[in-house]
Design a protein around this motif. Structure first.
Motif, PDB file in Angstrom:
ATOM      1  N   GLU A   1       0.801  -1.225   0.000  1.00  7.17           N
ATOM      2  CA  GLU A   1       0.000   0.000   0.000  1.00  7.17           C
ATOM      3  C   GLU A   1       0.836   1.278   0.000  1.00  7.17           C
ATOM      4  O   GLU A   1       0.306   2.381  -0.181  1.00  7.17           O
ATOM      5  N   LYS A   2       2.159   1.159   0.163  1.00 11.54           N
ATOM      6  CA  LYS A   2       3.027   2.330   0.097  1.00 11.54           C
ATOM      7  C   LYS A   2       3.552   2.571  -1.321  1.00 11.54           C
ATOM      8  O   LYS A   2       4.290   3.517  -1.563  1.00 11.54           O
TER       9      LYS A   2
ATOM     10  N   ASN B   1     -13.689   5.557   0.737  1.00 17.65           N
ATOM     11  CA  ASN B   1     -12.335   5.388   0.199  1.00 17.65           C
ATOM     12  C   ASN B   1     -11.549   4.265   0.871  1.00 17.65           C
ATOM     13  O   ASN B   1     -10.342   4.141   0.660  1.00 17.65           O
ATOM     14  N   VAL B   2     -12.201   3.448   1.686  1.00 23.82           N
ATOM     15  CA  VAL B   2     -11.512   2.364   2.388  1.00 23.82           C
ATOM     16  C   VAL B   2     -11.640   1.077   1.585  1.00 23.82           C
ATOM     17  O   VAL B   2     -12.735   0.709   1.137  1.00 23.82           O
ATOM     18  N   CYS B   3     -10.527   0.400   1.403  1.00 22.02           N
ATOM     19  CA  CYS B   3     -10.509  -0.883   0.695  1.00 22.02           C
ATOM     20  C   CYS B   3     -10.004  -1.954   1.652  1.00 22.02           C
ATOM     21  O   CYS B   3      -8.874  -1.869   2.149  1.00 22.02           O
TER      22      CYS B   3
ATOM     23  N   ALA C   1      -3.983   1.728  -3.483  1.00 23.34           N
ATOM     24  CA  ALA C   1      -3.293   2.971  -3.128  1.00 23.34           C
ATOM     25  C   ALA C   1      -3.229   3.915  -4.324  1.00 23.34           C
ATOM     26  O   ALA C   1      -3.381   5.139  -4.178  1.00 23.34           O
TER      27      ALA C   1
ATOM     28  N   MET D   1      -7.231   5.081  -2.443  1.00 24.23           N
ATOM     29  CA  MET D   1      -7.958   4.399  -1.386  1.00 24.23           C
ATOM     30  C   MET D   1      -7.062   4.125  -0.184  1.00 24.23           C
ATOM     31  O   MET D   1      -5.847   3.962  -0.325  1.00 24.23           O
ATOM     32  N   LYS D   2      -7.676   4.068   0.975  1.00 24.19           N
ATOM     33  CA  LYS D   2      -6.984   3.710   2.201  1.00 24.19           C
ATOM     34  C   LYS D   2      -7.083   2.202   2.379  1.00 24.19           C
ATOM     35  O   LYS D   2      -8.174   1.638   2.411  1.00 24.19           O
ATOM     36  N   VAL D   3      -5.953   1.539   2.484  1.00 28.27           N
ATOM     37  CA  VAL D   3      -5.924   0.081   2.598  1.00 28.27           C
ATOM     38  C   VAL D   3      -6.033  -0.338   4.055  1.00 28.27           C
ATOM     39  O   VAL D   3      -5.271   0.122   4.912  1.00 28.27           O
ATOM     40  N   VAL D   4      -6.988  -1.200   4.335  1.00 31.68           N
ATOM     41  CA  VAL D   4      -7.152  -1.784   5.673  1.00 31.68           C
ATOM     42  C   VAL D   4      -7.036  -3.293   5.515  1.00 31.68           C
ATOM     43  O   VAL D   4      -7.754  -3.903   4.718  1.00 31.68           O
TER      44      VAL D   4
ATOM     45  N   TYR E   1     -15.817   0.689   9.369  1.00 32.28           N
ATOM     46  CA  TYR E   1     -15.676   1.661   8.279  1.00 32.28           C
ATOM     47  C   TYR E   1     -16.952   1.762   7.430  1.00 32.28           C
ATOM     48  O   TYR E   1     -16.887   2.103   6.252  1.00 32.28           O
TER      49      TYR E   1
ATOM     50  N   THR F   1     -17.331   4.776   5.267  1.00 32.06           N
ATOM     51  CA  THR F   1     -16.278   5.090   4.292  1.00 32.06           C
ATOM     52  C   THR F   1     -15.820   3.867   3.503  1.00 32.06           C
ATOM     53  O   THR F   1     -14.902   3.963   2.687  1.00 32.06           O
TER      54      THR F   1
END
Length: 999
Positions: free
Chosen positions: A354-355, A635-637, A652, A656-659, A681, A684
């Motif tokens: 995700e980075k 935006n959360v995946c 990413a 999207m924010k990776v969880v 979440y 979101t």
């Protein structure tokens, strides 16, 4: 006799007589039955073998096995409607008809694509050669030295022609390479600068792809005139600039002062350029560019309606560790011999997840190898001669066009002219099409022309005749036999007075392609032998099975491959008018229908040209849909810990924010954690990404429940299509609950891997997502709500789509289903044979796997110091490519046999693995040392085995021929184990000196 008279008679027939009639009917039908049926050729095990394998597993049929392996909750609800399997000859006849609907005109459209001559020795011995196109990515360098050397040649070619010090082993296309350049600039400044300037004379498809890529990162793309761009206005927020050299109008401009200005303001300079033009022009590296990229297609690769083509990408030395994509480096093997390998692999997305700013996980290796061989075959002088000829013909055309009353707008050029027409441009377009010619459509008063190496004197004359007709349309009626009332200039006279319009300061003075490899193989005999020599160093499907988990190395049938090089498919420019590509349109629609039937989705998009591109496209489509319904905050995946590394990287890239979601000990998705994260979440949550069957090779019976959880909390379900080979004909992703799924055509649907590319990753979507599928600025592919393009060409790598089209036609409904069942059977058969000696890491509640399984080799570390890598390298001595190593679990081996391998080949591999287990046991029992044994020192190339002295604790025979069958047929590794650490510490990524070859 009337037909009705048969009815009472038939009712009174004896059972025996009815049976006789039935037998006669069958016999009559068999007379007309085709013999060239494909499923029996594609599926490796015979019916007798299938029966024996089923019996080994305790099942009486394939249906009984698949019913047990596939959860009943996801069994197919709507059978596919592909129809019966078509014989191979009929498929080729049908495709001949489809191809004939394409009109092959002489295209001068340019815009990054130019016709090229593929040298026949390269066409036959690389592009059409299964020993080159069925290779896998060279992660096992000891059995991939041939294509690694060729890719080193490619990198060296790019470095020397662009004047930069480091190049990668290719990217997907020019548009996405531009996106990678922009994101490299973004990463270079730690994402603290967010403005990227693009000169307006850059190709429109490149600008559009850049804008698509920029959105997920919050990057502002400013398009304008480089001469008037004011850096001061943006207060040090400009991270990079991009311009086309030569530009889209064809002009050759001096960007040196602009480059200096960009550097003074702390921005990197990226240049989209042309390799052939750089043979005559001052290369980007010599006027200060940090990054240069472009399309190597004109180095011997067909147009193919847009692909596949290898993009090139080169950087200054200080940026080499941030360069995207694969990089081939020079290293040493265990005996000090020069060896090649993939370098700096820790840069890849499976580490950065995700980075990452890039999800690139593939390349265009086959096409890069063709381009490299083109440079090897022609050499520096040959490339210069081609470039000079193209340039001089362009000058002849420019002089002739102006004599006919039109105006060449760009006074400097290499191969491209922008012409202000003396009449409406539409008149010229009509005249050109009538003459079998395509010009670039710019506007009502301008046309563009790009020449290439295929252009001849007669082609120039034909072009001038078109412009002559366009000079006096009021006096000339098209189609009449009235002679021209204006004289067409004689091309010989024009050629006698041409002067190169390249500014003196921009004429290239430096040499390129100086290495010996580009100066040795210019006769066809020598070229053929060089290609063959490299081929013999590489293991491909022509040699043995490649049992890679999650990669599906199945048969790439000859019938599927033949149409790829037909000119009706290969010679079409991607931006021709649609009425010239009706054949492609027919094929696309039929393929879309077949893929929809196979997966259950309502719409298919063929634009993404890799699996990772498909992931990105699917998530962008979800994001656009959510924004359209007022849910843009989502935006959360949610992504399982077991997911492919491209999954979090793709999320990413979409902003999207990776969880991360946990997995249970048995490898299944942890539904409790998924439920908790979905609830946490709920406001979101945008999506989840699920691989099915799981990355651990198991059908999870809770997958529909997982989809339901996501939907109940407002999210969409993305299914990773890497494991679709376990689903086709048995279940459908859309019926399971997925909203979108990418389809790896280079896996399940038989496009070959090509040594690391090409690939295709179309996506299937449900109706609510369809209108958001990618559009294209040159050839519209979607409606006004569509996201921007994700690839440079409208239909990605269109010329390889006939492969998947043919596969689906030849398999039909029953064949596709049986192929999946045999894939499951083969995996479970191998699991059964190996389970007594190796621990199997994950199975379902019935003790079954899906189409792949994982051997847990971690225990051997404690008992013998043997690691997964030692088993992988020892397999080379047995003539096999190793399974997927250390994914998804470190120090394990993941095996996928596919349906194409025969029972004999499956048994041969199992026999090898069992023999290796015996070698490990010998270490465990103290019969062999824990260091320096046959596994630790594997593989064993011939030069090691023929050394004068032998001081190892095992015999040469044990090293070379661990099984008797190898004495009859064996693939030999060409180097000993390659030293990865040495290669990364001493990063050399261009051709080594000739002495190393002689050594």
């Amino acid at each position: 006799m009337q037909a009705s008279a048969f009815k009472p008679l038939s009712l009174s027939l004896s059972a025996r007589f009815q049976s006789t009639l039935a037998d006669k009917s069958k016999a009559t039908a068999s007379v007309f039955a085709a013999l060239d049926t494909f499923p029996r050729r594609h599926i490796g095990p015979s019916d007798a073998d299938i029966e024996a394998m089923c019996k080994t597993l305790g099942f009486d049929s394939l249906d009984a096995l698949s019913d047990k392996a596939v959860p009943s909750s996801i069994h197919i609800k709507n059978r596919t409607r592909l129809g019966p399997a078509m014989p191979e000859t009929e498929v080729l006849e049908r495709l001949r008809y489809i191809a004939s609907q394409n009109k092959v005109l002489k295209s001068y459209i340019g815009m990054g694509y130019a016709s090229a001559i593929t040298p026949p020795v390269i066409l036959r011995n690389i592009m059409e050669n299964p020993a080159w196109y069925t290779q896998y990515t060279p992660y096992q360098p000891e059995i991939a030295q041939g294509r690694l050397e060729s890719l080193i040649n490619y990198q060296t070619m790019v470095q020397e022609i662009t004047g930069l010090s480091m190049a990668n082993a290719s990217l997907l296309d020019e548009g996405t390479a531009a996106g990678e350049a922009m994101l490299m600039c973004f990463s270079n400044f730690n994402r603290k600068k967010n403005i990227f300037f693009v000169d307006e004379r850059t190709y429109p498809q490149t600008i559009a792809v850049l804008k698509t890529r920029a959105e997920g990162f919050g990057i502002q793309v400013i398009v304008g005139d480089y001469e008037t761009f004011d850096f001061e206005q943006y207060k040090d927020q400009v991270m990079g600039v991009l311009f086309q050299y030569p530009n889209s109008e064809g002009s050759i401009l001096d960007y040196e002062s602009f480059t200096q200005k960009a550097h003074e303001h702390g921005a990197l300079v990226t240049v989209a350029t042309d390799l052939l033009a750089c043979a005559l022009l001052k290369p980007p590296g010599e006027f200060g560019a940090d990054i240069a990229f472009g399309n190597s297609q004109r180095f011997g690769v067909p147009l193919g309606y847009g692909g596949p083509h290898a993009a090139f990408f080169a950087v200054k030395d200080e940026h080499k560790r941030k360069m995207p994509g694969r990089l081939i480096g020079v290293s040493k093997d265990a005996n000090g011999k020069t060896a090649y390998r993939l370098a700096l692999q820790t840069r890849e997305q499976h580490i950065r997840r995700e980075k990452a700013t890039s999800n690139i996980c593939t390349a265009q290796a086959l096409l890069a190898n063709m381009a490299a061989m083109y440079a090897v075959y022609h050499g520096p002088q040959g490339i210069k001669d081609i470039a000079n000829r193209v340039h001089n013909l362009t000058a002849v055309l420019a002089a002739g066009v102006e004599k006919l009353g039109h105006t060449v707008v760009n006074k400097t050029f290499f191969d491209t002219l922008t012409i202000k027409t003396a009449v409406e441009a539409s008149v010229l377009h009509a005249a050109s099409v009538e003459a079998g010619i395509n010009l670039r459509r710019i506007d009502d008063s301008h046309v563009g022309i790009t020449l290439d190496e295929t252009v001849s004197k007669s082609d120039i004359e034909a072009l001038l005749n078109v412009f002559a007709r366009g000079s006096f349309t009021d006096q000339y009626k098209f189609g009449s036999t009235k002679p021209y009332s204006i004289a067409v200039p004689a091309v010989e006279e024009l050629a006698s007075s041409i002067v190169s319009p390249v500014p003196e300061a921009l004429v290239r003075s430096s040499e390129f392609l100086t290495h010996q490899v580009f100066n040795m193989y210019h006769s066809e005999t020598e070229m053929l032998r060089y290609i063959a020599a490299l081929q013999h160093k590489d293991l491909s499907l022509a040699d043995a099975m490649i049992p890679l988990g999650s990669c599906t190395m199945k048969l790439n049938a000859t019938t599927e491959m033949i149409p790829v090089t037909w000119p009706e498919f290969g010679s079409i420019h991607p931006f021709v008018p649609l009425d010239q590509a009706k054949g492609y349109d027919i094929m696309h629609k039929e393929l879309e229908y077949a893929l929809s039937e196979a997966t259950g989705f309502d719409n298919i998009c063929l634009q993404p040209n890799s699996g990772a591109q498909g992931e990105y496209t699917g998530l962008r489509t979800i994001k656009a849909y959510l924004e359209s319904i007022g849910q843009g905050q989502r935006n959360v995946c949610l992504i399982p810990v077991s997911a492919h590394g491209t999954n979090p990287a793709s999320a990413a890239m979409c902003g999207m924010k990776v969880v991360i979601v946990k997995c249970e000990e048995n490898g299944n998705l942890d539904l409790v954690d998924l439920q908790a994260k979905a609830e946490q979440y709920k406001d979101t949550l945008a999506a989840t990404m699920i691989t099915y069957p799981s990355t651990y090779g198991v059908f999870e019976d809770t997958v529909s429940q997982a989809c339901k959880i996501i939907h109940e909390h407002g999210g969409q379900v993305y299914m990773d299509g890497a494991n679709l080979n376990a689903q086709m004909g048995l279940c459908k992703p859309a019926e399971i609950g997925a909203d979108v799924c990418h389809l790896n055509l280079h896996k399940t649907f038989c496009i070959p891997h090509g040594g690391g590319g090409p690939g295709m990753g179309p996506i299937g979507v449900k109706t609510h997502l369809a209108k958001f599928l990618p559009n294209h600025p040159v050839v519209p592919t979607s409606g006004p709500d569509g996201i921007g393009p994700v690839s440079a060409a409208p239909w990605g790598s269109a010329s390889i789509l006939p492969i998947s089209w043919a596969y689906l036609k030849m398999m039909g409904d029953d064949g596709l289903r049986k192929a999946t069942q045999v894939a499951l059977l083969s995996a479970n058969y191998m699991l059964k044979r190996l389970s007594g000696e190796y621990e199997i890491l994950f199975t379902d509640s019935n003790g079954l796997c899906a189409h792949e399984f994982i051997l847990d080799t971690r225990v051997f570390g404690a008992t013998s110091k043997v690691e997964a890598i030692d088993i992988a390298k020892r397999l080379h001595d047995y003539g096999f490519h190793s399974p997927t190593m250390s994914f998804p679990v470190p120090n394990t081996l993941m095996i996928e046999p596919t349906e194409s391998e025969s029972k004999a080949e499956l048994d041969r591999f199992c026999d090898a693995m069992l023999k290796i287990r015996a070698e490990i046991r010998a270490i465990e029992e103290g019969k062999q040392p824990k260091e320096g044994n046959v596994l630790k020192r594997a593989p064993h190339p011939i030069d090691v085995l023929t050394q004068d002295t032998w001081d190892r604790p095992y015999t040469r025979q044990e090293a070379a021929y661990p099984m008797a069958v190898l004495r009859k047929r064996k693939f030999w590794p060409t180097v000993s184990r390659v030293d990865d650490t040495y290669g990364d510490r001493n990063l050399i990524c261009s051709c080594p000196p000739i002495e190393d070859y002689e050594e």
